[in-house]
Design a protein around this motif. Structure first.
Motif, PDB file in Angstrom:
ATOM      1  N   MET A   8       0.845  -1.186   0.000  1.00 49.31           N
ATOM      2  CA  MET A   8       0.000   0.000   0.000  1.00 49.31           C
ATOM      3  C   MET A   8       0.877   1.230   0.000  1.00 49.31           C
ATOM      4  O   MET A   8       1.741   1.384   0.857  1.00 49.31           O
ATOM      5  N   ASN A   9       0.680   2.108  -0.979  1.00 42.96           N
ATOM      6  CA  ASN A   9       1.388   3.380  -1.017  1.00 42.96           C
ATOM      7  C   ASN A   9       0.448   4.422  -0.410  1.00 42.96           C
ATOM      8  O   ASN A   9      -0.465   4.906  -1.074  1.00 42.96           O
ATOM      9  N   ASN A  10       0.655   4.721   0.879  1.00 42.44           N
ATOM     10  CA  ASN A  10      -0.232   5.646   1.571  1.00 42.44           C
ATOM     11  C   ASN A  10      -0.070   7.087   1.100  1.00 42.44           C
ATOM     12  O   ASN A  10      -0.967   7.906   1.287  1.00 42.44           O
ATOM     13  N   THR A  11       1.046   7.408   0.477  1.00 38.63           N
ATOM     14  CA  THR A  11       1.257   8.755  -0.046  1.00 38.63           C
ATOM     15  C   THR A  11       0.292   9.061  -1.196  1.00 38.63           C
ATOM     16  O   THR A  11      -0.264  10.150  -1.279  1.00 38.63           O
ATOM     17  N   THR A  12       0.083   8.072  -2.063  1.00 40.19           N
ATOM     18  CA  THR A  12      -0.795   8.257  -3.216  1.00 40.19           C
ATOM     19  C   THR A  12      -2.164   7.602  -3.041  1.00 40.19           C
ATOM     20  O   THR A  12      -2.987   7.650  -3.955  1.00 40.19           O
ATOM     21  N   GLU A  48       2.215  -6.105 -15.610  1.00 41.96           N
ATOM     22  CA  GLU A  48       3.261  -6.425 -14.635  1.00 41.96           C
ATOM     23  C   GLU A  48       3.116  -5.582 -13.373  1.00 41.96           C
ATOM     24  O   GLU A  48       3.338  -6.052 -12.271  1.00 41.96           O
ATOM     25  N   THR A  49       2.716  -4.319 -13.536  1.00 36.87           N
ATOM     26  CA  THR A  49       2.474  -3.440 -12.391  1.00 36.87           C
ATOM     27  C   THR A  49       1.031  -2.957 -12.445  1.00 36.87           C
ATOM     28  O   THR A  49       0.597  -2.406 -13.451  1.00 36.87           O
ATOM     29  N   ILE A  50       0.314  -3.186 -11.353  1.00 34.74           N
ATOM     30  CA  ILE A  50      -1.089  -2.790 -11.261  1.00 34.74           C
ATOM     31  C   ILE A  50      -1.195  -1.771 -10.130  1.00 34.74           C
ATOM     32  O   ILE A  50      -0.690  -2.004  -9.029  1.00 34.74           O
ATOM     33  N   SER A  57     -11.188   4.427   5.085  1.00 38.01           N
ATOM     34  CA  SER A  57     -10.689   4.922   6.371  1.00 38.01           C
ATOM     35  C   SER A  57      -9.386   4.238   6.752  1.00 38.01           C
ATOM     36  O   SER A  57      -9.072   3.146   6.282  1.00 38.01           O
ATOM     37  N   THR A  58      -8.658   4.880   7.657  1.00 35.56           N
ATOM     38  CA  THR A  58      -7.429   4.311   8.189  1.00 35.56           C
ATOM     39  C   THR A  58      -7.738   2.992   8.886  1.00 35.56           C
ATOM     40  O   THR A  58      -8.756   2.864   9.563  1.00 35.56           O
ATOM     41  N   GLY A  59      -6.857   2.004   8.697  1.00 32.83           N
ATOM     42  CA  GLY A  59      -7.048   0.729   9.373  1.00 32.83           C
ATOM     43  C   GLY A  59      -6.324  -0.397   8.674  1.00 32.83           C
ATOM     44  O   GLY A  59      -5.575  -0.188   7.722  1.00 32.83           O
ATOM     45  N   VAL A  60      -6.571  -1.602   9.168  1.00 31.35           N
ATOM     46  CA  VAL A  60      -5.973  -2.813   8.609  1.00 31.35           C
ATOM     47  C   VAL A  60      -6.996  -3.465   7.682  1.00 31.35           C
ATOM     48  O   VAL A  60      -8.165  -3.612   8.039  1.00 31.35           O
ATOM     49  N   TYR A  61      -6.556  -3.854   6.509  1.00 28.28           N
ATOM     50  CA  TYR A  61      -7.420  -4.461   5.506  1.00 28.28           C
ATOM     51  C   TYR A  61      -6.750  -5.720   4.955  1.00 28.28           C
ATOM     52  O   TYR A  61      -5.543  -5.901   5.079  1.00 28.28           O
ATOM     53  N   ILE A  62      -7.555  -6.578   4.336  1.00 25.17           N
ATOM     54  CA  ILE A  62      -7.058  -7.790   3.687  1.00 25.17           C
ATOM     55  C   ILE A  62      -7.291  -7.644   2.189  1.00 25.17           C
ATOM     56  O   ILE A  62      -8.393  -7.312   1.746  1.00 25.17           O
ATOM     57  N   VAL A  63      -6.250  -7.914   1.415  1.00 33.37           N
ATOM     58  CA  VAL A  63      -6.346  -7.932  -0.047  1.00 33.37           C
ATOM     59  C   VAL A  63      -6.338  -9.392  -0.480  1.00 33.37           C
ATOM     60  O   VAL A  63      -5.454 -10.152  -0.090  1.00 33.37           O
ATOM     61  N   ARG A  64      -7.342  -9.791  -1.245  1.00 29.24           N
ATOM     62  CA  ARG A  64      -7.390 -11.157  -1.788  1.00 29.24           C
ATOM     63  C   ARG A  64      -7.229 -11.073  -3.295  1.00 29.24           C
ATOM     64  O   ARG A  64      -7.990 -10.376  -3.974  1.00 29.24           O
ATOM     65  N   ILE A  76      -2.780  -5.430   4.695  1.00 33.10           N
ATOM     66  CA  ILE A  76      -2.188  -4.114   4.437  1.00 33.10           C
ATOM     67  C   ILE A  76      -2.695  -3.136   5.492  1.00 33.10           C
ATOM     68  O   ILE A  76      -3.750  -3.343   6.082  1.00 33.10           O
ATOM     69  N   PHE A  77      -1.931  -2.079   5.715  1.00 34.88           N
ATOM     70  CA  PHE A  77      -2.327  -1.021   6.631  1.00 34.88           C
ATOM     71  C   PHE A  77      -2.498   0.255   5.840  1.00 34.88           C
ATOM     72  O   PHE A  77      -1.601   0.680   5.118  1.00 34.88           O
ATOM     73  N   ILE A  78      -3.666   0.879   5.977  1.00 35.78           N
ATOM     74  CA  ILE A  78      -3.956   2.112   5.256  1.00 35.78           C
ATOM     75  C   ILE A  78      -3.962   3.255   6.264  1.00 35.78           C
ATOM     76  O   ILE A  78      -4.651   3.186   7.280  1.00 35.78           O
ATOM     77  N   GLU A  79      -3.158   4.284   5.982  1.00 36.83           N
ATOM     78  CA  GLU A  79      -3.069   5.460   6.858  1.00 36.83           C
ATOM     79  C   GLU A  79      -3.847   6.613   6.279  1.00 36.83           C
ATOM     80  O   GLU A  79      -3.933   6.801   5.108  1.00 36.83           O
TER      81      GLU A  79
END
Length: 79
Positions: A8-12, A48-50, A57-64, A76-79
């Motif tokens: 996760m790129n929290n900057t973008t 190759e790159t997605i 909201s900020t928190g912990v999430y699961i990517v499947r 992943i953690f989203i800030e």
């Protein structure tokens, strides 16, 4: 899976998936920590790159990630 790298790129505010061997990805789901599906992507996933924009909201999430060879789950953690 060593060939798919998720971060996760929290900057973008975007989820980045690097598919190093171009494994066919069928869809990507985002779940909150309670198991509720928040978002699904199922188009333009065989690069190759997605980069997937995420606005939650900020928190912990699961990517499947569902591939033709199986399923990959990543926290992943989203800030």
């Amino acid at each position: 899976d060593d060939h798919i790298f998720v971060f996760m790129n929290n900057t973008t505010s975007a989820l980045h998936i690097n598919n190093n061997i171009n494994k066919e990805i069928l869809n990507v789901d985002l779940f909150n920590y309670l198991g509720q599906k928040i978002q699904t992507w199922n188009k333009n996933l065989n690069n190759e790159t997605i980069i997937l924009p995420i606005k939650v909201s900020t928190g912990v999430y699961i990517v499947r990630i569902d591939t033709i060879n199986g399923v990959l789950n990543q926290k992943i953690f989203i800030e």
